[in-house]
Design a protein around this motif. Sequence first.
Motif, PDB file in Angstrom:
ATOM      1  N   VAL B 164      52.143 106.342 -20.190  1.00 26.64           N
ATOM      2  CA  VAL B 164      51.102 106.189 -21.561  1.00 26.64           C
ATOM      3  C   VAL B 164      51.419 104.922 -22.374  1.00 26.64           C
ATOM      4  CG1 VAL B 164      53.209 108.518 -22.188  1.00 26.64           C
ATOM      5  CG2 VAL B 164      54.275 105.847 -22.227  1.00 26.64           C
ATOM      6  N   PRO B 165      49.763 104.869 -22.770  1.00 26.52           N
ATOM      7  CA  PRO B 165      49.602 103.274 -23.772  1.00 26.52           C
ATOM      8  C   PRO B 165      50.230 102.952 -25.105  1.00 26.52           C
ATOM      9  CG  PRO B 165      48.360 105.830 -24.881  1.00 26.52           C
ATOM     10  CD  PRO B 165      49.737 106.249 -23.895  1.00 26.52           C
ATOM     11  N   ASP B 166      51.120 103.616 -25.418  1.00 24.56           N
ATOM     12  CA  ASP B 166      51.422 103.538 -27.101  1.00 24.56           C
ATOM     13  C   ASP B 166      52.857 104.559 -27.049  1.00 24.56           C
ATOM     14  OD1 ASP B 166      50.200 105.188 -28.395  1.00 24.56           O
ATOM     15  OD2 ASP B 166      48.310 104.136 -28.723  1.00 24.56           O
ATOM     16  N   LEU B 167      53.664 103.805 -27.997  1.00 22.20           N
ATOM     17  CA  LEU B 167      54.225 104.795 -28.346  1.00 22.20           C
ATOM     18  C   LEU B 167      54.053 105.873 -29.621  1.00 22.20           C
ATOM     19  CD1 LEU B 167      57.254 101.737 -28.907  1.00 22.20           C
ATOM     20  CD2 LEU B 167      56.569 103.097 -26.839  1.00 22.20           C
ATOM     21  N   SER B 168      52.768 106.206 -30.208  1.00 22.13           N
ATOM     22  CA  SER B 168      52.586 106.968 -30.817  1.00 22.13           C
ATOM     23  C   SER B 168      52.821 108.299 -30.401  1.00 22.13           C
ATOM     24  CB  SER B 168      50.934 107.122 -30.794  1.00 22.13           C
ATOM     25  OG  SER B 168      50.525 107.543 -29.978  1.00 22.13           O
ATOM     26  N   ALA B 169      53.475 108.378 -29.153  1.00 24.89           N
ATOM     27  CA  ALA B 169      53.337 109.821 -28.492  1.00 24.89           C
ATOM     28  C   ALA B 169      55.313 110.259 -28.540  1.00 24.89           C
ATOM     29  CB  ALA B 169      53.160 110.148 -27.407  1.00 24.89           C
ATOM     30  N   ARG B 170      55.559 108.672 -29.581  1.00 25.76           N
ATOM     31  CA  ARG B 170      57.475 108.962 -28.694  1.00 25.76           C
ATOM     32  C   ARG B 170      57.961 109.230 -27.383  1.00 25.76           C
ATOM     33  NH1 ARG B 170      59.903 108.068 -33.607  1.00 25.76           N
ATOM     34  NH2 ARG B 170      61.839 109.894 -33.129  1.00 25.76           N
ATOM     35  N   PRO B 171      57.299 108.828 -26.719  1.00 27.76           N
ATOM     36  CA  PRO B 171      57.351 108.610 -25.186  1.00 27.76           C
ATOM     37  C   PRO B 171      58.779 109.203 -25.144  1.00 27.76           C
ATOM     38  CG  PRO B 171      56.346 106.379 -25.425  1.00 27.76           C
ATOM     39  CD  PRO B 171      56.743 107.109 -27.483  1.00 27.76           C
ATOM     40  N   THR B 172      59.287 109.238 -24.046  1.00 29.43           N
ATOM     41  CA  THR B 172      60.997 109.662 -23.455  1.00 29.43           C
ATOM     42  C   THR B 172      61.134 109.019 -21.657  1.00 29.43           C
ATOM     43  OG1 THR B 172      60.605 111.894 -23.243  1.00 29.43           O
ATOM     44  CG2 THR B 172      61.462 111.165 -25.037  1.00 29.43           C
ATOM     45  N   VAL B 173      61.781 108.988 -21.207  1.00 27.56           N
ATOM     46  CA  VAL B 173      62.031 109.008 -20.455  1.00 27.56           C
ATOM     47  C   VAL B 173      63.619 109.220 -19.926  1.00 27.56           C
ATOM     48  CG1 VAL B 173      62.808 106.102 -20.359  1.00 27.56           C
ATOM     49  CG2 VAL B 173      62.041 107.100 -18.167  1.00 27.56           C
ATOM     50  N   VAL B 174      64.165 109.904 -18.354  1.00 29.04           N
ATOM     51  CA  VAL B 174      64.954 109.831 -17.945  1.00 29.04           C
ATOM     52  C   VAL B 174      65.650 109.143 -17.027  1.00 29.04           C
ATOM     53  CG1 VAL B 174      65.967 112.181 -16.638  1.00 29.04           C
ATOM     54  CG2 VAL B 174      63.738 112.274 -17.806  1.00 29.04           C
ATOM     55  N   ILE B 175      67.150 108.937 -17.411  1.00 23.26           N
ATOM     56  CA  ILE B 175      67.385 108.181 -17.491  1.00 23.26           C
ATOM     57  C   ILE B 175      68.757 108.854 -16.036  1.00 23.26           C
ATOM     58  CG2 ILE B 175      69.555 105.927 -17.159  1.00 23.26           C
ATOM     59  CD1 ILE B 175      68.762 105.693 -19.789  1.00 23.26           C
ATOM     60  N   GLY B 176      68.128 108.633 -14.881  1.00 23.30           N
ATOM     61  CA  GLY B 176      68.541 109.667 -13.711  1.00 23.30           C
ATOM     62  C   GLY B 176      70.197 108.613 -13.623  1.00 23.30           C
ATOM     63  N   GLY B 177      70.710 109.591 -12.232  1.00 22.67           N
ATOM     64  CA  GLY B 177      71.842 109.660 -11.625  1.00 22.67           C
ATOM     65  C   GLY B 177      73.022 110.761 -11.667  1.00 22.67           C
ATOM     66  N   GLY B 178      74.224 110.169 -12.021  1.00 23.17           N
ATOM     67  CA  GLY B 178      75.565 111.758 -11.435  1.00 23.17           C
ATOM     68  C   GLY B 178      75.202 112.461 -13.516  1.00 23.17           C
ATOM     69  N   ASP B 179      74.655 111.722 -13.927  1.00 28.28           N
ATOM     70  CA  ASP B 179      74.834 112.615 -15.521  1.00 28.28           C
ATOM     71  C   ASP B 179      73.429 112.012 -16.043  1.00 28.28           C
ATOM     72  OD1 ASP B 179      75.541 113.730 -17.944  1.00 28.28           O
ATOM     73  OD2 ASP B 179      77.182 112.616 -17.910  1.00 28.28           O
ATOM     74  N   PRO B 180      72.088 113.074 -15.728  1.00 25.13           N
ATOM     75  CA  PRO B 180      70.934 112.211 -16.562  1.00 25.13           C
ATOM     76  C   PRO B 180      71.316 112.974 -17.558  1.00 25.13           C
ATOM     77  CG  PRO B 180      70.942 113.712 -14.248  1.00 25.13           C
ATOM     78  CD  PRO B 180      72.439 113.905 -14.714  1.00 25.13           C
ATOM     79  N   VAL B 181      70.520 112.085 -18.627  1.00 20.56           N
ATOM     80  CA  VAL B 181      69.803 111.775 -20.173  1.00 20.56           C
ATOM     81  C   VAL B 181      68.084 111.592 -20.420  1.00 20.56           C
ATOM     82  CG1 VAL B 181      71.653 109.389 -20.532  1.00 20.56           C
ATOM     83  CG2 VAL B 181      70.979 110.904 -22.104  1.00 20.56           C
ATOM     84  N   ARG B 182      68.072 111.832 -21.138  1.00 14.40           N
ATOM     85  CA  ARG B 182      67.291 111.890 -21.843  1.00 14.40           C
ATOM     86  C   ARG B 182      66.502 110.329 -23.020  1.00 14.40           C
ATOM     87  NH1 ARG B 182      61.524 113.433 -20.929  1.00 14.40           N
ATOM     88  NH2 ARG B 182      62.652 114.990 -19.498  1.00 14.40           N
ATOM     89  N   ALA B 183      66.556 109.633 -22.374  1.00 12.35           N
ATOM     90  CA  ALA B 183      66.182 108.081 -23.783  1.00 12.35           C
ATOM     91  C   ALA B 183      64.860 107.603 -23.957  1.00 12.35           C
ATOM     92  CB  ALA B 183      66.615 107.281 -22.929  1.00 12.35           C
ATOM     93  N   VAL B 184      65.235 107.905 -25.262  1.00  9.69           N
ATOM     94  CA  VAL B 184      63.832 107.547 -25.686  1.00  9.69           C
ATOM     95  C   VAL B 184      63.382 106.203 -26.200  1.00  9.69           C
ATOM     96  CG1 VAL B 184      62.981 107.929 -28.229  1.00  9.69           C
ATOM     97  CG2 VAL B 184      64.505 109.348 -27.798  1.00  9.69           C
ATOM     98  N   VAL B 185      61.793 105.358 -25.775  1.00 12.50           N
ATOM     99  CA  VAL B 185      61.763 104.364 -25.932  1.00 12.50           C
ATOM    100  C   VAL B 185      60.894 103.562 -27.579  1.00 12.50           C
ATOM    101  CG1 VAL B 185      59.553 102.765 -25.577  1.00 12.50           C
ATOM    102  CG2 VAL B 185      61.021 104.551 -23.571  1.00 12.50           C
ATOM    103  N   VAL B 186      62.437 103.130 -27.656  1.00 10.14           N
ATOM    104  CA  VAL B 186      61.672 102.773 -29.482  1.00 10.14           C
ATOM    105  C   VAL B 186      60.961 101.443 -29.443  1.00 10.14           C
ATOM    106  CG1 VAL B 186      64.306 104.156 -30.229  1.00 10.14           C
ATOM    107  CG2 VAL B 186      63.922 101.593 -29.292  1.00 10.14           C
TER     108      VAL B 186
END
Lengths: 248, 406
Positions: B164-186
């Motif tokens: 993603v070029p910037d934060l305008s689209a409010r990007p998210t990313v999944v933190i993997g592992g045993g209990d995956p969770v979607r994190a927000v890039v702030v």
Amino acid sequence: MTLLALRGISREVGLPDGGVLPILTRVDLEVAAGEHVAIVGRSGSGKSTLLNILGLLDSPTGGEYLLDGEPTGALRARRRARLRGEVFGFVFQQFNLLPRRTAEENVAAPLLYARGRDYLRRRRTARELLDRVGLGARADIVPERLSGGEQQRVAIARALVRSPRVVLADEPTGALDVETGAQVMALLAEAAAEGGAALVTITHDLNVARLADRRYRLDAGRLTPLAEPAPTAVVPAPAAAPLEEALP
Amino acid sequence: MIPVLATLAEAWSEVRVHRARVVLSLVGVFLAVFAMTTVTALGLLVAQVQQEQGERMGGRSATIGVTAYDPQTGMPPDPQEWDAAVADLTERYGITTTASIGYEETRFRLPGGTQAVQTKRVSPSYGQLHRVEPIEGRWLREGDRDSLAPAVVVNEAFLAALGVPDLSARPTVVIGGGDPVRAVVVGVVREGYGEELLAYRVDRSAGPWDAPGVADPSAMAFGPSTLELWVRPEQADEVMAVVSHDLGLALGGVQVDAYRSDSQGLEETLGMLRLAIRGAGVVVLVLGGLGVLNIGLVTVRQRIREIGVRRSFGATSSRVFSAIMLESVCATFLAGLAAVALSVVLVRNLPLDQLLNSGIPLAETPAFPVAAAVEGLVAATAVGALAGLLPAVIAVRARVIDAIRF
């Protein structure tokens, strides 16, 4: 009323060999207010030294110089400078205009050392003086672009700008041709008389000296009256009559 | 009043009439004042940038880093015991600003595949303590601890890897592992070298994605967790001693190390640098002053007749002296003014954050230092006064009758 009085004035300078060279010897001279006095003399006769002493630019080594009846010998340098600016106006042979300043700036220059209203009105006063000497239209011209006659007229305006009580003129026509010199001299005498100023002129030219009320000859530092009838009118001479021809 | 005005007018008139000579003689002074003022101003700005860079690395002055671990196992102390001991310590000594830093590798699911990224688990106060200035978005805050989606602050390489070029689209990313969770890039910070990916997360949270109060087993992978205490510099030594002692006693058998983590001696280094450059500026200024003096001496000899004429107008010695002095002072003051103005224009328009700070906005961009401008003007005026002194003495001592030559 006597304005300037020299009593037994002498001026000597020391020589490298320890000797003494007399420049002026026991000179007596009185100049009254509004009077025109001419002093003629050969080069080296002490004319310039006499004028320097009269104008408080130099001090005598002997005798007494009274200005308005007050001795000047004990005056401090500051007071002498102030008197010089207030009492005397100088006209030089080589005009001595300040280069690269306009005629108006040159005429106004002495008023930089005046006080109060005279200082504040200096440009207007300078314009008036330039009008009086016929150079009102040339006020914004620098000396380098003025003729010799015009430059000396500017110098005359400058000498008169502080309404001096004495005008000291050193060879005022010496750098001018005969006709222009006569015109300038007539202007100087007239302007000085108009302002009620005494005029002391040093000259080689007997035609110039003839305009004076009294004439003196300075020879080897001694001042003696020059007996010659004054002309009734100013007549431009066809050629300068050098003093050397008239003096013995 | 009139004599002062008249003297100034006379001096200014001389400067105006002789402007070509004056300008030529002032080149050296102009350059020297310009160099001095610019160097002084830039020195202050560079110091600010250096300070911010140092503070980003090691914290603001004075930051005390504290690490604690069991010397036998190398593991950190029990979190509850640790928190209690730290709370007691900060309360007892009135330390109001603290931050914690832990290191872990977090597995982020990126478009190019899952990647282990070095992640700092920090308390939000870390941003204040380290002057973190995101180039986009925001820094972590206390509310992020309770957020249902963890907040992450990443570097530019991370954002590029995320595609993603910037934060305008409010990007998210999944933190993997045993209990995956979607994190927000702030937020995005400018850190790391080359393609190195970096991320920040809050240290511990009450969120469903992070068990509160549980020490991360991977936290020791890159060294022990660190507690940072922000104290007054004059208290630093005392705090270091008591922290090691008190925490060691409270935790029993745990090795506690306390040390200054902020950059020290930077100001001294920059001070030396500034001194050296200013020394060079003074040398240039002296040379410029010699140029003014030289031309002043030549000119005053050429103007002896004019000075004599002025004496015939009634100019006193003091008036001639002050006019010549002021002429020199006026000229160098104007040169100084022009030099300072040019320096202000230059320094104000330099992209300092681009040139000195890798494009990171400065937390505190200092204004053009008034002291530098005043110093430049004073130096120029002083040079003018010194350079005018000798010509003024010569002018006063000239024999008027020789000057005029009736």
